[in-house]
Design an enzyme around this catalytic site. Sequence first.
Site, PDB file in Angstrom:
ATOM      1  N   HIS A 197      -4.918  -0.506  11.772  1.00  0.00           N
ATOM      2  CA  HIS A 197      -4.462  -1.160  10.546  1.00  0.00           C
ATOM      3  C   HIS A 197      -5.410  -2.324  10.241  1.00  0.00           C
ATOM      4  O   HIS A 197      -6.037  -2.877  11.159  1.00  0.00           O
ATOM      5  CB  HIS A 197      -3.030  -1.670  10.759  1.00  0.00           C
ATOM      6  N   GLN A 214       0.809  -1.217   0.000  1.00  0.00           N
ATOM      7  CA  GLN A 214       0.000   0.000   0.000  1.00  0.00           C
ATOM      8  C   GLN A 214       0.847   1.274   0.000  1.00  0.00           C
ATOM      9  O   GLN A 214       0.321   2.366  -0.223  1.00  0.00           O
ATOM     10  CB  GLN A 214      -0.906   0.015   1.231  1.00  0.00           C
TER      11      GLN A 214
END
Length: 286
Positions: free
Chosen positions: A233, A75
């Site tokens: 997360h 990411q």
Amino acid sequence: MKSITNLLILSIIGIAYSYPLRCFHPNYTFPPIEEQPKLIKSEMPHIYTDVSLLDKNFDWRNINGTNYCTRNLNQHIPQYCGSCWAHGSMSSLADRIKIMRKGEFPDINLSIQVILNCGQSAGTCYGGTALGAYEWVAQHGVPDETCQVYQADDFSCTNENICKTCGYPPGGKCNAVETYKKYFVDEFGPVSGVNDMKAEIYRRGPISCGVDANPVVDYTGGIVDDRSSDIDHIIAVTGWGYDKQTDTEYWIVRNSWGTYWGENGWMRVKTGINALGIESACSWAT
């Protein structure tokens, strides 16, 4: 003077890197799982699954020699983006599509960039929720990444930013593609707790889960047993395993920080103690 300069450089590096250690922006608050969207139509797997009968090791990367998991992701390139929620949700969904297709080539990797461009009710590069992403896919459908590659940024939701092609020469004009395949989900919802998570994974495929990323920033291997649970997360859980040497059961986790992190982009997290908060805020879609 040299030692002071080095210390200053290290301090600056530490400050600059303190935000990317987590996925969510410090100003983003992960909403309680019970307040997130859900759409459940069928009986949940834990109702008809006796998890006590399941094997000690179950890994969607190796079911009778066949891998049903899709590729590793990162990411953080081409720039930092807190899009773990989109990575964890779409990679888990892509795994489930692969399972439904019985591993048939080629893998279908869903466009995470389209989720960022158009699913901003679910989240942005500052953070978001997997259930919000699933809700958007249920309503609108998402193409595969050949329509829109990952750019690690939030763009406007235009036809060109959903599916496009670009012409010659390099740097030439790009145009929206009008006809392309989209993938939808029919149901989505939360799941938590060891037994319910195992039943969901075993019956229908990998799930996405919230975790506290701070204790595993420098993770290089082994079984994580840190009980921190400040969720910042989202990752994918693709199965579980058992380590005979330490008599420890663990979750098999795919992260979205590249293969140079952890165990080739993966990690193991101890089950049964809600390590990293992993057993408290998971989600699925089908």
